[in-house]
Write a protein that holds these residues in place. Structure first.
Motif, PDB file in Angstrom:
ATOM      1  N   GLU A  63       0.836  -1.201   0.000  1.00  0.00           N
ATOM      2  CA  GLU A  63       0.000   0.000   0.000  1.00  0.00           C
ATOM      3  C   GLU A  63       0.874   1.255   0.000  1.00  0.00           C
ATOM      4  OE1 GLU A  63      -3.086   2.549  -0.200  1.00  0.00           O
ATOM      5  OE2 GLU A  63      -3.089   0.366  -0.536  1.00  0.00           O
ATOM      6  N   LEU A  64       1.968   1.224   0.756  1.00  0.00           N
ATOM      7  CA  LEU A  64       2.885   2.360   0.777  1.00  0.00           C
ATOM      8  C   LEU A  64       3.475   2.584  -0.611  1.00  0.00           C
ATOM      9  CD1 LEU A  64       4.590   4.534   2.166  1.00  0.00           C
ATOM     10  CD2 LEU A  64       6.218   2.740   2.815  1.00  0.00           C
ATOM     11  N   ALA A  65       3.865   1.519  -1.277  1.00  0.00           N
ATOM     12  CA  ALA A  65       4.436   1.638  -2.622  1.00  0.00           C
ATOM     13  C   ALA A  65       3.430   2.265  -3.576  1.00  0.00           C
ATOM     14  CB  ALA A  65       4.871   0.271  -3.132  1.00  0.00           C
ATOM     15  N   ARG A  66       2.194   1.845  -3.494  1.00  0.00           N
ATOM     16  CA  ARG A  66       1.162   2.403  -4.374  1.00  0.00           C
ATOM     17  C   ARG A  66       0.957   3.899  -4.105  1.00  0.00           C
ATOM     18  NH1 ARG A  66      -1.811  -0.631  -7.516  1.00  0.00           N
ATOM     19  NH2 ARG A  66      -1.775  -2.899  -7.347  1.00  0.00           N
ATOM     20  N   ARG A  67       0.962   4.290  -2.845  1.00  0.00           N
ATOM     21  CA  ARG A  67       0.776   5.709  -2.510  1.00  0.00           C
ATOM     22  C   ARG A  67       1.942   6.538  -3.023  1.00  0.00           C
ATOM     23  NH1 ARG A  67      -0.480   3.967   2.772  1.00  0.00           N
ATOM     24  NH2 ARG A  67       1.404   5.028   3.523  1.00  0.00           N
ATOM     25  N   LEU A  68       3.156   6.005  -2.881  1.00  0.00           N
ATOM     26  CA  LEU A  68       4.339   6.755  -3.301  1.00  0.00           C
ATOM     27  C   LEU A  68       4.408   6.906  -4.818  1.00  0.00           C
ATOM     28  CD1 LEU A  68       7.005   5.205  -0.897  1.00  0.00           C
ATOM     29  CD2 LEU A  68       6.116   7.534  -0.830  1.00  0.00           C
ATOM     30  N   LEU A  69       4.053   5.846  -5.519  1.00  0.00           N
ATOM     31  CA  LEU A  69       4.124   5.895  -6.977  1.00  0.00           C
ATOM     32  C   LEU A  69       2.991   6.730  -7.557  1.00  0.00           C
ATOM     33  CD1 LEU A  69       5.165   2.211  -7.786  1.00  0.00           C
ATOM     34  CD2 LEU A  69       6.604   4.247  -7.771  1.00  0.00           C
ATOM     35  N   GLY A  70       1.827   6.672  -6.892  1.00  0.00           N
ATOM     36  CA  GLY A  70       0.703   7.498  -7.279  1.00  0.00           C
ATOM     37  C   GLY A  70       0.456   7.509  -8.767  1.00  0.00           C
ATOM     38  N   ASN A  71       0.419   8.703  -9.335  1.00  0.00           N
ATOM     39  CA  ASN A  71       0.190   8.856 -10.769  1.00  0.00           C
ATOM     40  C   ASN A  71       1.481   8.937 -11.570  1.00  0.00           C
ATOM     41  OD1 ASN A  71      -2.631   8.981 -10.377  1.00  0.00           O
ATOM     42  ND2 ASN A  71      -2.481  11.172  -9.860  1.00  0.00           N
ATOM     43  N   GLN A  72       2.598   8.573 -10.924  1.00  0.00           N
ATOM     44  CA  GLN A  72       3.886   8.676 -11.598  1.00  0.00           C
ATOM     45  C   GLN A  72       4.103   7.548 -12.611  1.00  0.00           C
ATOM     46  OE1 GLN A  72       5.783  11.460 -10.920  1.00  0.00           O
ATOM     47  NE2 GLN A  72       3.940  11.941  -9.717  1.00  0.00           N
ATOM     48  N   VAL A  73       3.448   6.424 -12.389  1.00  0.00           N
ATOM     49  CA  VAL A  73       3.589   5.280 -13.298  1.00  0.00           C
ATOM     50  C   VAL A  73       2.215   4.719 -13.610  1.00  0.00           C
ATOM     51  CG1 VAL A  73       5.882   4.677 -12.389  1.00  0.00           C
ATOM     52  CG2 VAL A  73       3.834   3.601 -11.411  1.00  0.00           C
ATOM     53  N   GLY A  74       2.144   3.882 -14.625  1.00  0.00           N
ATOM     54  CA  GLY A  74       0.882   3.262 -14.990  1.00  0.00           C
ATOM     55  C   GLY A  74       0.494   2.147 -14.041  1.00  0.00           C
ATOM     56  N   GLU A  75      -0.739   1.688 -14.172  1.00  0.00           N
ATOM     57  CA  GLU A  75      -1.244   0.641 -13.288  1.00  0.00           C
ATOM     58  C   GLU A  75      -0.443  -0.659 -13.380  1.00  0.00           C
ATOM     59  OE1 GLU A  75      -3.656  -0.688 -10.246  1.00  0.00           O
ATOM     60  OE2 GLU A  75      -3.419   1.315 -11.102  1.00  0.00           O
ATOM     61  N   PRO A  76      -0.021  -1.108 -14.577  1.00  0.00           N
ATOM     62  CA  PRO A  76       0.771  -2.343 -14.642  1.00  0.00           C
ATOM     63  C   PRO A  76       2.062  -2.254 -13.833  1.00  0.00           C
ATOM     64  CG  PRO A  76      -0.068  -1.801 -16.809  1.00  0.00           C
ATOM     65  CD  PRO A  76      -0.352  -0.610 -15.936  1.00  0.00           C
ATOM     66  N   THR A  77       2.755  -1.120 -13.935  1.00  0.00           N
ATOM     67  CA  THR A  77       3.992  -0.950 -13.175  1.00  0.00           C
ATOM     68  C   THR A  77       3.710  -0.917 -11.679  1.00  0.00           C
ATOM     69  OG1 THR A  77       4.969   0.307 -14.991  1.00  0.00           O
ATOM     70  CG2 THR A  77       6.007   0.533 -12.837  1.00  0.00           C
ATOM     71  N   ALA A  78       2.681  -0.191 -11.283  1.00  0.00           N
ATOM     72  CA  ALA A  78       2.320  -0.121  -9.862  1.00  0.00           C
ATOM     73  C   ALA A  78       1.979  -1.504  -9.326  1.00  0.00           C
ATOM     74  CB  ALA A  78       1.143   0.833  -9.667  1.00  0.00           C
ATOM     75  N   ASP A  79       1.270  -2.307 -10.109  1.00  0.00           N
ATOM     76  CA  ASP A  79       0.912  -3.661  -9.685  1.00  0.00           C
ATOM     77  C   ASP A  79       2.156  -4.522  -9.483  1.00  0.00           C
ATOM     78  OD1 ASP A  79      -1.789  -3.187  -9.646  1.00  0.00           O
ATOM     79  OD2 ASP A  79      -2.162  -4.018 -11.645  1.00  0.00           O
ATOM     80  N   LEU A  80       3.096  -4.424 -10.429  1.00  0.00           N
ATOM     81  CA  LEU A  80       4.314  -5.224 -10.329  1.00  0.00           C
ATOM     82  C   LEU A  80       5.133  -4.844  -9.096  1.00  0.00           C
ATOM     83  CD1 LEU A  80       5.682  -5.517 -13.986  1.00  0.00           C
ATOM     84  CD2 LEU A  80       5.033  -7.394 -12.462  1.00  0.00           C
ATOM     85  N   VAL A  81       5.327  -3.547  -8.901  1.00  0.00           N
ATOM     86  CA  VAL A  81       6.139  -3.092  -7.774  1.00  0.00           C
ATOM     87  C   VAL A  81       5.448  -3.435  -6.449  1.00  0.00           C
ATOM     88  CG1 VAL A  81       7.177  -1.092  -6.642  1.00  0.00           C
ATOM     89  CG2 VAL A  81       7.225  -1.291  -9.136  1.00  0.00           C
TER      90      VAL A  81
END
Length: 271
Positions: A63-81
Motif C-alpha cells: 500500500e505504501l508503494a502504491r501511494r508513493l508511486l501514485g500517478n507517476q507510473v501506470g497501473e501495470p507498473t504499480a501492480d508489479l512493484v
C-alpha cells in the motif's frame, strides 16, 4: 541473491510474464517506468529499507508503494512493484536489483513480441566485442565525469538506425546506470537475460575463420544434445587461435584450438 530474495524475484518474473501475455500492455513503457523506479530506489536508500522492512506486513508495504508511486507510473507498473514489495527480500538492495531486471526483461519482451529477440541478442554480443577491442570507446562510455546525455548521444551516433531500438535502449540504460558493474559484465548479463527468454543457453564460439552455416548448425545440434537445452551461438573470429574452435558456456570452456594444443605441448616440454 539468496534465500527469500531468490524466491521473491522468481515470483516477480512470473507476474511480469503473466502481465505481458496481454497484448494491451505496452512492454516498452513498462520497461521505462520500471527503470525509473530502480533509479528512485537507488537514490532513496531509506525508502528501499522501508519497503523491505520485515517488521511491516506485506500488504502495508504494498500500500505504501502504491501511494508513493501514485500517478507517476501506470497501473501495470504499480501492480508489479506492489507485488514485489509484498514479498520478503533478504537485503533491501535486492529489491532494486529485482526491479532493474524486470525493466530489462520488459524491453526484451517487446523485442520478442516483434520477432526481433535474436537480433537483439546478436547485437548485444557484437557491441560487447567492440567495447572490449576499442579502449577509447570504453573509456568514453565509462567516464564518471562525462554527462549522461553525452554518453547517450555517442551511443545514438553508433547504434541509431544501425541496431534494433531495443538494443539501443538497453545499452543506453546500462551505460547511464551501471550500478557498480563493469560495462562488459553488464552487457554479458543482458545477453544471458535475452537468452533466458527462450529458455536457452549461450555459447561463445571463437574460431580462426568464420564458421559456415553447416558448421554452425552441426555445432549447435551437438551442444544441444550434450547440454539438453537449445544453445544460442555467439560467434567470434580470432586469427590468433590458429585453427579449431573454442567454446565457452558459462564457466566451462571446451578448447579445441591449435594454439591451445601448442601451449599444452610447450607446458609438457617445460615440465
Amino acid at each position: 541473491m539468496n534465500g527469500a530474495s531468490r524466491e521473491a524475484l522468481a515470483s516477480a518474473r512470473e507476474r511480469l510474464n503473466a502481465l505481458t501475455d496481454s497484448s494491451s500492455v505496452d512492454a516498452a513503457k513498462l520497461a521505462e517506468e520500471l527503470a525509473a523506479v530502480t533509479a528512485l530506489l537507488d537514490r532513496e536508500v531509506s525508502l528501499r529499507r522501508v519497503l523491505t522492512d520485515p517488521a511491516q506486513t506485506g500488504e502495508a508495504r504494498a500500500e505504501l508503494a502504491r501511494r508513493l508511486l501514485g500517478n507517476q507510473v501506470g497501473e501495470p507498473t504499480a501492480d508489479l512493484v506492489a507485488g514485489m514489495v509484498r514479498s520478503r527480500w533478504s537485503r533491501s538492495r535486492d529489491l532494486a536489483d529485482g526491479v532493474e531486471e524486470l525493466a530489462y526483461s520488459a524491453d526484451l519482451i517487446a523485442a520478442q513480441r516483434a520477432g526481433q529477440l535474436d537480433d537483439v541478442e546478436d547485437e548485444l554480443f557484437r557491441f560487447g566485442r567492440i567495447v572490449t577491442s576499442t579502449s577509447e570507446l570504453r573509456s568514453a562510455l565509462t567516464d564518471q565525469n562525462a554527462q549522461g546525455s553525452a554518453k547517450a548521444a555517442l551511443l545514438h551516433s553508433l547504434l541509431g538506425g544501425r541496431a534494433n531500438p531495443v538494443t539501443e535502449r538497453l545499452v543506453t540504460r546500462l551505460v547511464g546506470a551501471p550500478r557498480g558493474r563493469s560495462l562488459e559484465a553488464g552487457l554479458d548479463a543482458l545477453s544471458k537475460l535475452a537468452a533466458s527468454r527462450r529458455g536457452r543457453m549461450i555459447a561463445v564460439v571463437t574460431s580462426a575463420v568464420p564458421l559456415s552455416d553447416v558448421q554452425r548448425q552441426r555445432l549447435g545440434a551437438s551442444l544441444a544434445k550434450v547440454y539438453g537445452r537449445q544453445i544460442h551461438l555467439n560467434l567470434d573470429v580470432d586469427p590468433e587461435v590458429l585453427g579449431g574452435i573454442q567454446v565457452r558456456i558459462g564457466e566451462e570452456v571446451i578448447n579445441g584450438t591449435i594454439a591451445d594444443r601448442l601451449d599444452e605441448a610447450a607446458r609438457r616440454m617445460a615440465g
